[in-house]
Write a protein that holds these residues in place. Structure first.
Motif, PDB file in Angstrom:
ATOM      1  N   PRO A   3       9.240   3.516 -20.578  1.00 53.90           N
ATOM      2  CA  PRO A   3       8.465   3.995 -21.734  1.00 53.90           C
ATOM      3  C   PRO A   3       9.239   3.939 -23.051  1.00 53.90           C
ATOM      4  O   PRO A   3       8.642   3.737 -24.109  1.00 53.90           O
ATOM      5  N   ARG A   4      10.566   4.103 -22.984  1.00 51.37           N
ATOM      6  CA  ARG A   4      11.356   4.141 -24.219  1.00 51.37           C
ATOM      7  C   ARG A   4      12.037   2.814 -24.543  1.00 51.37           C
ATOM      8  O   ARG A   4      12.689   2.697 -25.569  1.00 51.37           O
ATOM      9  N   ASN A   5      11.894   1.856 -23.664  1.00 53.53           N
ATOM     10  CA  ASN A   5      12.467   0.528 -23.914  1.00 53.53           C
ATOM     11  C   ASN A   5      11.612  -0.488 -23.183  1.00 53.53           C
ATOM     12  O   ASN A   5      11.855  -0.812 -22.019  1.00 53.53           O
ATOM     13  N   SER A   6      10.599  -0.996 -23.862  1.00 50.03           N
ATOM     14  CA  SER A   6       9.597  -1.841 -23.208  1.00 50.03           C
ATOM     15  C   SER A   6      10.145  -3.191 -22.765  1.00 50.03           C
ATOM     16  O   SER A   6       9.431  -3.938 -22.096  1.00 50.03           O
ATOM     17  N   SER A   7      11.374  -3.510 -23.076  1.00 53.68           N
ATOM     18  CA  SER A   7      11.932  -4.806 -22.686  1.00 53.68           C
ATOM     19  C   SER A   7      12.510  -4.796 -21.279  1.00 53.68           C
ATOM     20  O   SER A   7      12.863  -5.850 -20.753  1.00 53.68           O
ATOM     21  N   VAL A   8      12.623  -3.616 -20.647  1.00 53.88           N
ATOM     22  CA  VAL A   8      13.221  -3.534 -19.308  1.00 53.88           C
ATOM     23  C   VAL A   8      12.283  -2.785 -18.361  1.00 53.88           C
ATOM     24  O   VAL A   8      11.358  -2.100 -18.786  1.00 53.88           O
ATOM     25  N   TYR A   9      12.565  -2.934 -17.054  1.00 58.10           N
ATOM     26  CA  TYR A   9      11.779  -2.258 -16.033  1.00 58.10           C
ATOM     27  C   TYR A   9      12.580  -1.111 -15.421  1.00 58.10           C
ATOM     28  O   TYR A   9      13.808  -1.125 -15.406  1.00 58.10           O
ATOM     29  N   ARG A  10      11.840  -0.129 -14.904  1.00 56.09           N
ATOM     30  CA  ARG A  10      12.456   1.018 -14.252  1.00 56.09           C
ATOM     31  C   ARG A  10      11.785   1.276 -12.913  1.00 56.09           C
ATOM     32  O   ARG A  10      10.642   0.882 -12.680  1.00 56.09           O
ATOM     33  N   LEU A  11      12.502   1.983 -12.037  1.00 56.06           N
ATOM     34  CA  LEU A  11      11.942   2.435 -10.771  1.00 56.06           C
ATOM     35  C   LEU A  11      11.171   3.715 -11.021  1.00 56.06           C
ATOM     36  O   LEU A  11      11.648   4.616 -11.715  1.00 56.06           O
ATOM     37  N   VAL A  12       9.975   3.817 -10.441  1.00 53.74           N
ATOM     38  CA  VAL A  12       9.130   4.990 -10.622  1.00 53.74           C
ATOM     39  C   VAL A  12       8.648   5.454  -9.252  1.00 53.74           C
ATOM     40  O   VAL A  12       8.205   4.641  -8.440  1.00 53.74           O
ATOM     41  N   MET A  13       8.755   6.760  -8.995  1.00 53.35           N
ATOM     42  CA  MET A  13       8.286   7.314  -7.726  1.00 53.35           C
ATOM     43  C   MET A  13       7.437   8.550  -7.973  1.00 53.35           C
ATOM     44  O   MET A  13       7.563   9.207  -9.014  1.00 53.35           O
ATOM     45  N   GLY A  14       6.572   8.862  -7.001  1.00 52.69           N
ATOM     46  CA  GLY A  14       5.717  10.033  -7.119  1.00 52.69           C
ATOM     47  C   GLY A  14       4.655  10.040  -6.047  1.00 52.69           C
ATOM     48  O   GLY A  14       4.885   9.591  -4.926  1.00 52.69           O
ATOM     49  N   SER A  15       3.471  10.520  -6.394  1.00 54.52           N
ATOM     50  CA  SER A  15       2.355  10.547  -5.442  1.00 54.52           C
ATOM     51  C   SER A  15       1.782   9.137  -5.302  1.00 54.52           C
ATOM     52  O   SER A  15       1.970   8.284  -6.168  1.00 54.52           O
ATOM     53  N   PRO A  16       1.071   8.864  -4.199  1.00 56.72           N
ATOM     54  CA  PRO A  16       0.528   7.514  -3.964  1.00 56.72           C
ATOM     55  C   PRO A  16      -0.408   7.063  -5.080  1.00 56.72           C
ATOM     56  O   PRO A  16      -1.235   7.830  -5.565  1.00 56.72           O
ATOM     57  N   GLU A  17      -0.263   5.806  -5.487  1.00 56.72           N
ATOM     58  CA  GLU A  17      -1.134   5.205  -6.497  1.00 56.72           C
ATOM     59  C   GLU A  17      -1.966   4.081  -5.884  1.00 56.72           C
ATOM     60  O   GLU A  17      -3.177   4.091  -5.938  1.00 56.72           O
ATOM     61  N   THR A  18      -1.318   3.086  -5.312  1.00 59.06           N
ATOM     62  CA  THR A  18      -2.013   1.942  -4.736  1.00 59.06           C
ATOM     63  C   THR A  18      -2.407   2.278  -3.303  1.00 59.06           C
ATOM     64  O   THR A  18      -1.687   1.984  -2.362  1.00 59.06           O
TER      65      THR A  18
ATOM     66  N   VAL B 292      10.909  10.131 -12.383  1.00 63.19           N
ATOM     67  CA  VAL B 292      10.054  11.015 -11.594  1.00 63.19           C
ATOM     68  C   VAL B 292       9.634  12.175 -12.492  1.00 63.19           C
ATOM     69  O   VAL B 292      10.492  12.939 -12.957  1.00 63.19           O
ATOM     70  N   SER B 293       8.349  12.320 -12.731  1.00 58.24           N
ATOM     71  CA  SER B 293       7.877  13.430 -13.551  1.00 58.24           C
ATOM     72  C   SER B 293       8.083  14.743 -12.801  1.00 58.24           C
ATOM     73  O   SER B 293       8.263  14.771 -11.577  1.00 58.24           O
TER      74      SER B 293
ATOM     75  N   MET C 294       0.829  -1.207   0.000  1.00 58.63           N
ATOM     76  CA  MET C 294       0.000   0.000   0.000  1.00 58.63           C
ATOM     77  C   MET C 294       0.863   1.256   0.000  1.00 58.63           C
ATOM     78  O   MET C 294       1.857   1.345   0.716  1.00 58.63           O
ATOM     79  N   ASP C 295       0.487   2.227  -0.832  1.00 52.59           N
ATOM     80  CA  ASP C 295       1.180   3.511  -0.877  1.00 52.59           C
ATOM     81  C   ASP C 295       0.553   4.474   0.125  1.00 52.59           C
ATOM     82  O   ASP C 295      -0.647   4.766   0.032  1.00 52.59           O
ATOM     83  N   VAL C 296       1.340   4.960   1.064  1.00 50.29           N
ATOM     84  CA  VAL C 296       0.921   6.026   1.967  1.00 50.29           C
ATOM     85  C   VAL C 296       1.983   7.109   1.910  1.00 50.29           C
ATOM     86  O   VAL C 296       3.165   6.832   2.156  1.00 50.29           O
ATOM     87  N   LEU C 297       1.603   8.294   1.558  1.00 48.34           N
ATOM     88  CA  LEU C 297       2.484   9.462   1.432  1.00 48.34           C
ATOM     89  C   LEU C 297       3.418   9.362   0.232  1.00 48.34           C
ATOM     90  O   LEU C 297       3.635  10.332  -0.481  1.00 48.34           O
ATOM     91  N   ILE C 298       3.990   8.192  -0.005  1.00 45.80           N
ATOM     92  CA  ILE C 298       4.943   7.997  -1.108  1.00 45.80           C
ATOM     93  C   ILE C 298       4.398   6.958  -2.079  1.00 45.80           C
ATOM     94  O   ILE C 298       3.941   5.889  -1.664  1.00 45.80           O
ATOM     95  N   GLY C 299       4.453   7.276  -3.357  1.00 46.53           N
ATOM     96  CA  GLY C 299       4.065   6.317  -4.375  1.00 46.53           C
ATOM     97  C   GLY C 299       5.301   5.680  -4.991  1.00 46.53           C
ATOM     98  O   GLY C 299       6.262   6.369  -5.334  1.00 46.53           O
ATOM     99  N   PHE C 300       5.278   4.350  -5.128  1.00 46.46           N
ATOM    100  CA  PHE C 300       6.433   3.651  -5.708  1.00 46.46           C
ATOM    101  C   PHE C 300       5.953   2.440  -6.494  1.00 46.46           C
ATOM    102  O   PHE C 300       5.007   1.758  -6.107  1.00 46.46           O
ATOM    103  N   ASP C 301       6.662   2.178  -7.615  1.00 47.93           N
ATOM    104  CA  ASP C 301       6.331   1.002  -8.419  1.00 47.93           C
ATOM    105  C   ASP C 301       7.520   0.637  -9.285  1.00 47.93           C
ATOM    106  O   ASP C 301       8.441   1.438  -9.494  1.00 47.93           O
TER     107      ASP C 301
ATOM    108  N   ILE D 150      15.290  10.722   3.082  1.00 51.15           N
ATOM    109  CA  ILE D 150      14.032  10.014   2.821  1.00 51.15           C
ATOM    110  C   ILE D 150      14.181   8.967   1.728  1.00 51.15           C
ATOM    111  O   ILE D 150      13.939   7.773   1.947  1.00 51.15           O
ATOM    112  N   TRP D 151      14.602   9.384   0.538  1.00 50.85           N
ATOM    113  CA  TRP D 151      14.374   8.591  -0.669  1.00 50.85           C
ATOM    114  C   TRP D 151      15.279   7.384  -0.779  1.00 50.85           C
ATOM    115  O   TRP D 151      14.809   6.295  -1.108  1.00 50.85           O
TER     116      TRP D 151
END
Length: 843
Positions: free
Chosen positions: A251-266, A439-440, A239-246, A414-415
């Motif tokens: 987006p530019r290379n669909s064969s790999v994964y990246r770390l993404v942070m921002g506002s809570p999503e889940t 991070v946008s 669960m995301d509380v205060l911090i969003g992470f996934d 924090i991060w």
């Protein structure tokens, strides 16, 4: 010629016979012409009698021939008349299969024959649908999709109550999860004990410190490590509380994964108990019916945000009051359960006031954070998401520290600490110099301002916020008393106090479906699927792709290079149909759910265990390549196009009535065919066109083609923006719904072209009972219109206007207004509502 007399006196016709003077008679005198002919001197050329006979014979032959010709002509005319008459009155070939009879009945019960299809086709196709499909109280809106989903839950419920001996272990585990959910007697006996145990493991008290009931508590000396708690909430509850992470596809290379942070999503990892559709935005794909996120937000957080859109201030005040009372009552039940009330010197009115104060403080902080998240709403700007900058954890920290200090706060690490804590449960070791974080700009702004807000906030208030967020989502799955509290508050907001509770059995079936969708798919798995259904759908998909390729070839606004790239993307578009190929293979389902451990008497713990397994697997995939897995479970009534995988997913339930298996090709293509066409077109709509054949966000259209496309889309924006909901006095947002509207229009055109090709190849189809007067094209359009039949409340219509899909009546109306073949099929006069003089067409 001369006449001469023979001795017999008989007349003959022939040349004069002369002899020379020296000739000597060597033969006796000829007596008559017959003797002359017999001797060979003369060749007879006929007598008058013979000539007459021959002429008479020739005339007779000519007469006979003319008579025969006349007779044949008469026979031909008679046969032609009989053939035409026979054809005209020949019995019509009618489809009388179970599927055709069911489809005919459904269409007949939905149609409003008093409506003019050329004036309002939606009313014509769906005018009586609501009468035959009354809206259950549990739903604010009801349509074919919700109707089918409810039936799926019913099938799952019945399946999980049967004997599952001999089936794969995950199926038996799903049965145990269902049994634990249904065992309300055990849930009541356990009370809040399961929640209190989890709160302790998260480093949270049984009752928020801010609502402490003892008089000697010193708030000034209280310390609370909110970062450590947020890490535990993520790793233990997902669960995301205060911090969003996934962990997200690059987006530019669909064969790999990246770390993404921002506002809570889940914000709520647990299944909803209200059977409302999950309305969220998948940033890497589009769905056919409803936009979806990774996981549904909390019921109350979502509704609270919705309440802020209301114009009536009185309703705003009332709704806010309901929420505050709910949170105060929630905390009071924990006070009673934990025994804090017995050790308190407060009387009940004093306790209630204390808890209301705490509820107000939570609500205030929630609103402050909501304002920060609202500024971070990137749904309207897709480029902002796709052009995400990347930073190291130290770079994000440096920016955060600057903002915190500017706002007179004390900066704290924090991060990097957060990432280290989250990945501690995984098999992955991060390289903080090279593993950069996406991070946008808006997310970066949120993260820094959130840290600044917390830096100037009392620790007890931060703890209060986290405590309420966590307790809220878990408490809904405990005692009857708490479930009634949730239900009562929900009904006061949405139903004005009217009960709309879903039966517990269907709630539990839905929960198990959310948690172990692949396992419960055994309830609908058909062993004949691979040999019968799947080949049919594959044929339909092949025809749909060919139809789009043909439409692209006709497009004058695309240059040749862009067309070639579009053909290549169509060819490489992958499809996932029904359920995975490995689904029925022995041992594969066990591999899919490896690590899950459940018990038939531990409802909340079961859900937490499944969430923890999923979280760990999600973290471990960071170093793995993208294997293009399914976007959803086979039991979900929806269809998806995943842009970053160039893949279409069509779950098994979409291959059943009322979307497929309808008896006639025209009906199947009008329903499922348009769904498939919708998803295919998504790859080239306002958003999907930005992803190439490999699912990478790279420019692959020429600038001239993009400019032409954008200019053409304005027609759709204007058309759909003119659609008004009279119940609300508001219009559709043509810009927000542009991508879905393009997909709807393209899907109909592709499906109709595919149907024509199919019927040309396989021959005319039979007639539908009761609809013998309709052509295949008319049935196709009727099937498409019927797909969107439904009934909505005023509240649900208001919510629909916030969605990226147009309200359902306009999905039917808009796509058919732009289709010339529809107007021709129903003979709509030029200038009529369904045959406008201006049409919007891209594909």
């Amino acid at each position: 010629m001369h006449a001469w007399s023979g001795e017999g006196g008989g007349d003959i016709m022939g040349p004069t016979v002369t002899r020379t003077g020296s000739a000597k008679a060597s033969t006796p005198p000829l007596k008559n012409g017959s003797d002359l002919r017999e001797s060979g001197y003369l060749i007879a050329v006929g007598s008058r009698t013979a000539r007459f006979r021959r002429q008479h014979k020739n005339k007779m032959l000519l007469i006979i021939l003319l008579f025969l010709l006349l007779l044949l002509l008469c026979l031909a005319i008679v046969m032609t008349v009989l053939y035409v008459k026979q054809k005209k009155h020949k019995p019509v070939r009618v489809c009388e299969t179970r599927e055709c009879l069911r489809s005919a009945a459904n269409l007949a019960l939905s149609i409003d024959k008093t409506a003019d299809p050329c004036n309002d086709f939606y009313q014509y196709a769906c005018g009586n649908w609501a009468e035959d499909h009354p809206r259950p109280d549990a739903y604010r809106s009801y349509d074919w999709f919700r109707d089918k989903q409810s039936k799926v839950y019913t099938v799952v419920r019945d399946f999980l109550t049967r004997n599952t001996t001999g089936l794969p272990r995950p199926v038996r585990q799903a049965k145990d999860i269902y049994a634990a959910c249904m065992d309300t007697e055990t849930l009541d006996k356990l009370g809040l004990k399961p929640v209190l145990e989890i709160l302790e493991s998260l480093g949270l008290p049984s009752v928020p410190t801010y609502a402490n009931t003892t008089e000697d508590f010193d708030y000034d000396t209280y310390n609370f490590d909110w970062i450590e708690t947020v890490i535990k909430v993520k790793t233990q509850l997902g669960m995301d509380v205060l911090i969003g992470f996934d962990v997200f596809t690059d987006p530019r290379n669909s064969s790999v994964y990246r770390l993404v942070m921002g506002s809570p999503e889940t914000t709520n990892p647990f299944p909803s108990m209200h059977n409302e559709n999950k309305k969220h935005n998948r940033k890497n794909g589009r769905s056919f019916t409803f936009s979806t996120k990774e996981i549904e937000e909390t019921i109350f957080a979502t509704n609270e945000r919705y309440s802020k859109t209301k114009k009536d201030d009185e309703d705003d005040v009332k709704t806010n009051h309901i929420y505050k009372l709910f949170y105060a009552e929630l905390m009071k039940l924990f006070v009673i359960e934990s025994g804090n009330l017995k050790s308190s010197n407060m009387n009940e009115p004093e306790l209630d006031q204390k808890l209301l104060t705490a509820s107000n403080e939570y609500y205030s902080m929630y609103n402050d954070l909501y304002e920060l998240e609202s500024d971070n709403d990137t749904d309207s700007d897709e480029n902002a998401y796709l052009n995400i900058p990347q930073y190291t954890a130290d770079e994000i920290q440096a920016h955060t520290d600057l903002v915190v200090e500017t706002n007179n706060g004390t900066a704290v690490p924090i991060w990097k600490r957060y990432l280290e804590g989250v990945f501690k449960i995984s098999d992955v070791t991060l390289d903080y110099d090279n593993d950069k974080i996406l991070v946008s700009d808006l997310d970066l702004k949120y993260m820094a301002l959130m840290a600044a807000l917390l830096a100037n906030m009392p620790p007890a208030k931060i703890e209060l916020f986290i405590w309420v967020k966590v307790a809220e989502v878990m408490a809904a799955h405990t005692t009857t008393e708490l479930r009634l509290l949730f239900q009562r508050s929900y009904e006061e907001i949405h139903s004005h106090g009217r009960s709309n509770s879903v039966p517990r059995s269907l709630q539990c079936a839905s929960a198990v479906n959310d948690l172990m969708g692949m396992a419960v798919s055994y309830a609908i798995a058909d062993p004949h699927f691979f040999n019968v259904t799947k080949p049919k759908v594959q044929t339909m998909l092949h025809e749909m792709k060919n139809a789009l390729a043909h439409l692209v070839g006709q497009a004058k606004w695309m240059d040749d290079n862009t067309k070639l790239a579009t053909y290549q993307k169509i060819i490489q578009m992958k499809t996932l149909i029904g359920f995975p190929d490995w689904f029925l293979e022995e041992g594969r389902l066990e591999e899919y759910y490896e690590g899950i451990d459940v018990k038939a008497d531990a409802h909340l713990k079961n859900m937490v265990n499944i969430i923890q397994v999923k979280i760990k697997k999600g973290l471990n995939k960071f170093r793995e390549g993208n294997n293009f897995t399914w976007a959803t479970d086979p039991t979900e009534v929806n269809a998806y196009h995943t842009f970053q995988e160039n893949t279409i997913t069509v779950p098994m339930v979409m291959l059943q009535h009322p979307f497929f298996d309808l008896g006639l090709d025209s009906l199947n293509y009008g329903s499922l065919g348009t769904v498939l066409g919708h998803e295919i077109t998504h790859g080239f709509d306002n958003f999907g066109r930005k992803f190439d054949k490999n699912g990478n966000y790279l420019p692959w259209w020429s600038n001239e083609t993009v400019e032409s496309f954008v200019n053409m889309t304005q027609c759709f924006v204007d058309q759909y923006s003119a659609f008004e909901l009279p119940e609300l006095g508001e219009h559709v947002d043509g810009k927000k719904t542009l991508g879905e509207n393009i997909a709807d229009n393209g899907g109909v055109r592709e499906a109709l072209a595919a149907l024509k090709h199919h019927l040309h190849k396989h021959g005319p189809e039979a007639k539908l009972p009761g609809f013998e007067h309709m052509t295949s094209e008319q049935l196709f359009f009727l099937s498409y219109g019927n797909l969107w039949c439904g009934i909505s409340t005023k509240d649900s219509l208001q919510a629909d206007l916030e969605d990226e899909h147009s309200p359902q009546q306009f999905r039917a109306r808009g796509a058919l207004q732009n289709n010339e073949e529809f107007a021709r099929a129903f003979r709509c006069p030029p200038g009529s509502p369904m045959n406008p003089r201006t049409r919007c067409i891209i594909f």
